[in-house]
Design an enzyme around this catalytic site. Structure first.
Site, PDB file in Angstrom:
ATOM      1  N   CYS A   1      31.312  11.645  12.269  1.00 59.55           N
ATOM      2  CA  CYS A   1      30.092  12.293  12.778  1.00 59.55           C
ATOM      3  C   CYS A   1      29.239  11.219  13.447  1.00 59.55           C
ATOM      4  O   CYS A   1      29.742  10.167  13.809  1.00 59.55           O
ATOM      5  CB  CYS A   1      29.339  13.018  11.659  1.00 59.55           C
ATOM      6  N   ARG A   2      27.957  11.478  13.610  1.00 64.96           N
ATOM      7  CA  ARG A   2      27.087  10.510  14.291  1.00 64.96           C
ATOM      8  C   ARG A   2      26.836   9.278  13.442  1.00 64.96           C
ATOM      9  O   ARG A   2      26.940   8.157  13.912  1.00 64.96           O
ATOM     10  CB  ARG A   2      25.758  11.180  14.676  1.00 64.96           C
TER      11      ARG A   2
END
Length: 98
Positions: free
Chosen positions: A63-64
């Site tokens: 993810c980020r």
């Protein structure tokens, strides 16, 4: 929970390893770029799309920042999947983006 760093993942990809990478960011985030070959399954849809995954394969969650992928990793582990969280997320990623 098993983890690997962005650098470790990049090394595996550069060695030509066939990896199953799942990006759990939202569709609009992925549109800005993702790790080559990663499949997008937004975190909120993991529960509804886990039937698409194969328990005999290993998956790397991305993810980020590593928080959402960590939640996805824990969730899928609880259902018997072999999953690894990429710590630091794409904020730590220095490799290619597609």
């Amino acid at each position: 929970m098993k983890q690997l760093t962005a650098t470790e993942l990049e090394t595996l990809l550069n060695e030509g390893k066939k990896l199953n990478i799942i990006d759990v960011r939202e569709v609009d985030e992925v549109a800005a770029g993702k790790i080559p070959g990663a499949v997008n399954i937004p975190l909120g849809l993991v529960e509804f799309r886990m039937h698409e995954l194969d328990k005999s394969k290993e998956y790397i969650m991305v993810c980020r920042s590593g928080a959402r992928s960590g939640r996805a990793t824990q969730f899928l582990e609880s259902y018997g999947f072999d999953v690894i969280n990429m710590s630091g997320g794409l904020l730590a990623w220095e490799g290619k983006i597609e």
